[in-house]
Design a protein around this motif. Structure first.
Motif, PDB file in Angstrom:
ATOM      1  N   LEU A   1       0.828  -1.207   0.000  1.00 56.21           N
ATOM      2  CA  LEU A   1       0.000   0.000   0.000  1.00 56.21           C
ATOM      3  C   LEU A   1       0.863   1.258   0.000  1.00 56.21           C
ATOM      4  O   LEU A   1       0.491   2.296   0.536  1.00 56.21           O
ATOM      5  CB  LEU A   1      -0.952   0.000   1.201  1.00 56.21           C
TER       6      LEU A   1
ATOM      7  N   ILE B   1     -10.691   1.608   4.235  1.00 56.13           N
ATOM      8  CA  ILE B   1     -10.605   0.665   3.129  1.00 56.13           C
ATOM      9  C   ILE B   1     -11.544  -0.507   3.415  1.00 56.13           C
ATOM     10  O   ILE B   1     -11.521  -1.091   4.501  1.00 56.13           O
ATOM     11  CB  ILE B   1      -9.159   0.158   2.964  1.00 56.13           C
TER      12      ILE B   1
ATOM     13  N   TYR C   1      -6.986  -2.436  -4.060  1.00 56.98           N
ATOM     14  CA  TYR C   1      -6.102  -1.344  -3.666  1.00 56.98           C
ATOM     15  C   TYR C   1      -5.240  -0.842  -4.822  1.00 56.98           C
ATOM     16  O   TYR C   1      -4.809   0.307  -4.829  1.00 56.98           O
ATOM     17  CB  TYR C   1      -5.227  -1.734  -2.475  1.00 56.98           C
TER      18      TYR C   1
END
Length: 458
Positions: free
Chosen positions: A173, A219, A225
């Motif tokens: 991420l 999220i 993602y």
């Protein structure tokens, strides 16, 4: 770039009152914006002064032309190497060299590391650091053996990582930008005779919906993602091919989904092999899919152990190797076995070291891997990949830069050196034709398999 005492105090109060799910302790949270950066890196330099304190984002050089943002001149072009490391003197610096880099130095007499002054050039937007604080105080955590995350916002998931999986989620991420595009992303391979072959060239888009600056919600449990799309135009055998990859934060139930359009078949098909140790489509046999940009994909085949933090020489501020006026491909990839050392800048940085060991019952061409991730830019680092005999098989490292025109980075350029064959593969940005630039969000339909079918040549 500091939060006000009121905001910190409120966040700390929440952490003390809430469940003990957050990995950051109240004492650690207090340090964000003071002794630690707002994303969790140590603010101070090292005691030797060879790693500087973090003082803020990079500023573009006077020669930078904002009208041509994809071409970024080297802001450190006037600097000279402090020293060089090669096979003859590597023992002197062994404590700051990964075993893989040491193996490359031993194998190739032409390989060397030119070490320059270190510059910490990370740059993050306010929404990202605000969300990092939410993650530290609000219970962002890994679940299901570290293969999913819960309660996390679009910032650094774990500013104070306690496990190997948390460090790896920081990498997955990583923040480069909301959305990026390169009009001339190129994969190429150099063989043992020094011959360079372009294995794929085209336009690449990468988008992170989780980094929408207007977003306030966490999220979702199965959210995508990262969305990636490549439209190939070279070489002739790949022209017209298209690829879409979607990665979910749920590696248990969703995982990776990929589709490809093949003009010869005139149809879109699922591409489940774009994962793990499948040979990279543009790697020419010198790398796997999941070692793109050092590590790319699911965590489910390995146990990840956090060894700790250490100082390591890594490629950093790689403007020179990306600048066609200094190191075009004909120069940077002109040597056998490895990139031209004249083009690669090495700096000393603090990194998180993670040991990856293949889980029982799982298979991969690399039974063990050691990964090193920069404390400021968790998408920047080195991977030492080992074979079944415990010998270094391949070494991969990134070639990162920080963008000038916005708070963003480019960390997806990389090189893999195959010590078994002597070949090496590189993913590069042909910057003289327009390099990586931050772009507005594209609709999700642009990254859907239906888009490939609608745009394919028939």
């Amino acid at each position: 770039m500091k939060h006000t005492p009121t905001i910190i105090a409120a966040a700390l109060s929440f952490a003390l009152a809430g469940p003990a799910a957050a990995t950051a302790t109240p004492e650690e949270i207090k340090t964000l914006g003071t002794t630690h950066t707002l994303w969790g890196a140590e603010m101070a330099g090292n005691k030797d002064g060879t790693i500087p304190a973090y003082t803020g984002p990079i500023k573009p050089p006077a020669s930078y032309d904002a009208k041509n943002p994809g071409v970024r001149p080297d802001p450190f072009a006037a600097e000279k190497p402090l020293f060089s490391i090669d096979a003859k003197n590597m023992a002197q610096y062994a404590d700051k060299l990964s075993p893989g880099i040491q193996a490359v130095l031993k194998k190739y007499a032409t390989y060397r590391l030119d070490v320059y002054p270190s510059h910490r050039t990370a740059s993050y937007p306010k929404f990202f650091t605000d969300n990092t604080l939410k993650n530290a105080t609000g219970g962002c955590k890994t679940v299901n053996d570290g293969l999913q995350i819960a309660g996390c916002h679009g910032g650094m998931p774990f500013p104070f990582p306690k496990t190997g999986n948390e460090v790896m989620w920081n990498r997955l991420l990583k923040y480069d930008a909301y959305a990026l595009m390169s009009a001339n992303m190129t994969g190429s391979v150099v063989d043992t005779q020094g011959n360079r072959t372009v294995t794929g060239m085209g336009t690449m888009w990468i988008q992170y919906d989780i980094f929408d600056p207007e977003r306030t919600t966490p999220i979702a449990e199965q959210e995508i993602y990262e969305r990636l799309r490549i439209d190939y135009n070279e070489p002739a055998r790949k022209a017209g091919e298209k690829l879409i990859v979607q990665d979910s934060v749920d590696m248990v139930n969703v995982g990776r989904r990929a589709w490809s359009y093949l003009p010869g078949m005139r149809r879109v098909k699922l591409a489940p092999d774009i994962a793990y140790d499948t040979p990279s489509p543009t790697g020419g046999g010198a790398g796997t899919v999941d070692e793109a940009a050092v590590f790319y994909g699911s965590l489910d085949r390995y146990d990840f152990k956090l060894v700790g933090k250490r100082e390591l020489y890594i490629p950093y501020n790689s403007y020179k190797v990306r600048d066609p006026r200094q190191c075009p491909s004909s120069v940077s990839m002109s040597t056998r076995n490895h990139l031209n050392p004249d083009c690669v800048r090495w700096e000393l940085h603090r990194v998180w070291e993670v040991k990856a060991t293949l889980k029982p019952g799982k298979r991969h061409v690399y039974p063990t891997r050691t990964l090193y991730w920069d404390e400021d830019l968790p998408g920047v680092g080195i991977a030492d990949n080992y074979d079944s005999t415990g010998q270094v098989f391949r070494v991969t490292h990134t070639l990162p830069i920080t963008l000038y025109e916005t708070a963003a980075h480019s960390t997806d350029e990389w090189v893999t050196m195959d010590l078994a064959t002597g070949n090496y593969a590189r993913q590069e940005d042909v910057t003289d034709k327009g390099g990586w630039v931050a772009i507005p969000f594209k609709p999700k339909t642009f990254f859907a398999s239906e888009a490939l079918a609608g745009e394919g040549v028939r």
